[in-house]
Scaffold this motif. Structure first.
Motif, short mmCIF file in Angstrom:
data_model
loop_
_atom_site.label_atom_id
_atom_site.label_comp_id
_atom_site.label_asym_id
_atom_site.label_seq_id
_atom_site.Cartn_x
_atom_site.Cartn_y
_atom_site.Cartn_z
N ASN A 1 38.87 45.93 50.66
CA ASN A 1 38.06 46.61 51.56
C ASN A 1 38.35 46.09 52.81
N TYR A 2 37.65 46.69 53.89
CA TYR A 2 38.05 46.49 55.35
C TYR A 2 37.70 45.03 55.81
N ARG A 3 36.65 44.44 54.98
CA ARG A 3 35.85 43.16 55.33
C ARG A 3 36.77 42.22 54.60
N ASN A 4 37.55 42.43 53.84
CA ASN A 4 37.98 41.26 52.78
C ASN A 4 39.58 41.29 53.34
N LEU A 5 39.93 40.80 54.57
CA LEU A 5 41.13 40.62 54.96
C LEU A 5 42.29 39.99 54.20
N THR A 6 41.76 39.05 53.40
CA THR A 6 42.70 38.16 52.48
C THR A 6 43.36 39.21 51.62
N SER A 7 42.21 39.85 50.79
CA SER A 7 42.55 40.84 49.67
C SER A 7 43.33 41.90 50.07
N LEU A 8 43.02 42.35 51.39
CA LEU A 8 43.55 43.56 51.84
C LEU A 8 45.20 43.24 52.30
N ASN A 9 45.21 42.13 53.03
CA ASN A 9 46.68 41.51 53.19
C ASN A 9 47.51 41.26 51.92
N GLN A 10 46.94 40.81 50.82
CA GLN A 10 47.64 40.52 49.77
C GLN A 10 48.03 41.90 49.04
N ALA A 11 47.50 43.07 49.29
CA ALA A 11 47.77 44.25 48.78
C ALA A 11 48.90 44.75 49.77
N ALA A 12 48.78 44.42 51.08
CA ALA A 12 50.01 44.80 52.07
C ALA A 12 51.18 44.20 51.70
N ASP A 13 51.13 42.72 51.22
CA ASP A 13 52.15 41.94 51.12
C ASP A 13 52.90 42.62 49.73
N TYR A 14 52.18 42.92 48.87
CA TYR A 14 52.85 43.35 47.57
C TYR A 14 53.36 44.72 47.98
N ILE A 15 53.09 45.48 48.75
CA ILE A 15 53.52 46.69 48.80
C ILE A 15 55.04 46.56 49.66
N LYS A 16 54.73 45.62 50.61
CA LYS A 16 55.96 45.36 51.32
C LYS A 16 56.91 44.91 50.62
N ALA A 17 56.72 43.81 49.66
CA ALA A 17 57.72 43.27 48.90
C ALA A 17 58.24 44.23 48.01
N GLU A 18 57.56 45.41 47.28
CA GLU A 18 58.33 46.24 46.50
C GLU A 18 59.12 47.03 47.42
N PHE A 19 58.44 47.48 48.52
CA PHE A 19 59.67 48.24 49.50
C PHE A 19 61.02 47.51 49.81
N GLU A 20 60.94 46.38 49.95
CA GLU A 20 62.06 45.50 50.26
C GLU A 20 62.95 45.17 49.13
#
Length: 332
Positions: free
Chosen positions: A66-85
Motif C-alpha cells: 500500500n501507499y505507506r509501505n514503500l519497501t513493498s511498493l517498490n519491490q512490486a515496481a521493481d518486479y514489473i520493471k524487470a519483467e518489462f526489461e
C-alpha cells in the motif's frame, strides 16, 4: 479499485458490504531493452502459468504493497520493471511525489515513438493490508502478459503502445492529482501527445458459475445482464458508446468467455472507479475492463482476496481478448 463515496453506497451497492481502507512534478528515466529473451518467439495466447507467477509474487509481498509501505511498493515496481526489461521495447520510470513520499509509474513502450498512442494501464498498489489478488494483482499480471504478447509485433505497429503500471490508485489518493494515472495523463496532455485510446485493466480474475452470483446496483441493470458472474465487462461513460462497442466487438472473437459492455453516466459513480477516469479529464477516450469488482467478488478489500480465489483460465481469456482489441485498434 477504491471504495465508492458514502453517498453512492446506499444508492448503488446495497446489499454489497464494503470495507473501508486507510484513508509534485513528475520525473522520467528511460532505458531500452534488447535482451536475448526479447528475440524469442512470442506466444499468441496468454499463458496461465505466467499469470499465476505474477500474481503469486505480488500477493506474497509483506507488508502489503500500500501507499505507506514503500519497501513493498517498490519491490512490486521493481518486479514489473524487470519483467518489462525482458522484452524488446523501451522502459521508463515516471517518478512523482505525494505527501513527501516518492512513487513510481513504470512504462513499457512499443511501436513508433512519435506516433499517436494507445495506453494500457493497471495499478499495482493495494487497499490497506490486503493481499490484493484480484484488486489488483490480476490486472498487473494481465498487463505484463499483454506486453509479452505484443512485443514481437513492435515493428508492425502503427501506433505507439504505452503499457503503464501505476502507483496510488487506492485511497487516500483516489480521484486526486497524486494518483499515478493522474500524473501520467497530465504529462501526456502537457506534452500535447495524441492519444487514440486508453484501456484500463481493473480486477480481471474473479468468476463464478452459480446462478445468482452476479449482483447489480439496481433492478434495471439486473434485467439487462446475466445473473451469473462468468463474464467480463467493458465499462465506459455515457457518450462513449461507439468506443466501448468497438472494443467489445474486437475482444469477443478472441476471448473464450462472454464479453459484455456498459456505458454509465459519470455521476452514477460506477463508471469511473479506476485509473481510466484520469484520462477523461483531458478528453481522451478511456474505458475499464473489469470483472465487476464488489458486485461479484465477496473478497473485495478483505484479507480473503487471495490467489486461491482467482480463475486463471478465464483471466487468460480476458488478456487474449484485450490483446486482439489492441491489435484491432491499430487498423481503425
Amino acid at each position: 479499485m477504491p471504495l465508492l463515496p458514502r453517498f453512492f453506497q446506499w444508492l448503488l451497492l446495497t446489499p454489497v458490504v464494503l470495507v473501508a481502507c486507510e484513508s509534485g512534478g513528475a520525473q522520467q528515466r528511460t532505458t531500452s531493452t534488447n535482451s536475448p529473451s526479447a528475440m524469442q518467439t512470442a506466444p499468441t495466447r496468454a499463458d496461465t502459468s505466467r499469470l499465476y507467477s505474477d500474481v503469486e509474487f505480488l500477493t506474497s509481498l509483506q507488508p502489503a504493497r500500500n501507499y505507506r509501505n514503500l519497501t513493498s511498493l517498490n519491490q512490486a515496481a521493481d518486479y514489473i520493471k524487470a519483467e518489462f526489461e525482458k522484452l524488446n521495447g523501451r522502459v521508463e520510470e515516471q517518478l512523482f511525489k505525494a505527501d513527501g513520499r516518492q512513487y513510481r509509474n513504470i512504462i513499457f513502450s512499443l511501436g513508433p515513438p512519435d506516433a499517436p498512442r494507445i495506453i494500457v494501464g493497471a495499478h499495482y498498489d493495494v487497499c490497506g493490508d490486503t493481499p490484493g489478488a484480484d484488486d489488483n494483482a490480476s490486472a498487473v499480471a494481465g498487463l505484463l502478459e499483454t506486453a509479452r504478447l505484443l512485443h514481437q509485433s513492435a515493428g508492425q505497429l502503427r501506433n505507439r503502445l504505452d503499457l503503464v503500471a501505476y502507483a496510488n490508485e487506492e485511497p487516500p489518493y483516489f480521484a486526486t492529482r497524486h494518483m499515478g494515472s493522474a500524473v501520467h495523463a497530465k504529462s501526456l496532455h502537457d506534452a500535447q501527445v495524441a492519444v487514440r485510446a486508453m484501456l484500463c485493466y481493473e480486477m480481471i480474475g474473479y468468476f463464478r458459475d452459480e446462478p445468482g452470483s452476479q449482483q447489480f446496483p439496481n433492478a434495471q441493470l439486473a434485467a439487462l445482464y446475466p445473473n451469473t458472474g462468468n463474464f467480463i465487462i467493458v465499462v465506459g461513460r455515457t457518450g462513449q458508446e461507439a468506443f466501448t462497442q468497438r472494443v467489445q466487438k474486437l475482444m469477443q472473437p478472441a476471448a473464450d468467455l462472454d464479453v459484455q459492455r456498459i456505458n454509465l453516466p459519470m455521476e452514477m459513480g460506477l463508471a469511473g472507479l479506476s485509473d481510466h477516469r484520469s484520462y477523461w479529464e483531458y478528453g481522451y477516450d478511456a474505458l475499464m475492463i473489469n470483472d465487476t469488482a464488489f458486485l461479484r467478488n465477496p473478497n473485495y478489500h478483505l484479507a480473503s482476496d487471495t490467489i486461491e480465489t482467482l480463475d486463471f483460465g478465464r483471466m487468460a481469456e480476458v488478456v487474449n481478448g484485450t490483446y486482439a482489441a489492441i491489435l484491432g485498434l491499430q487498423q481503425q
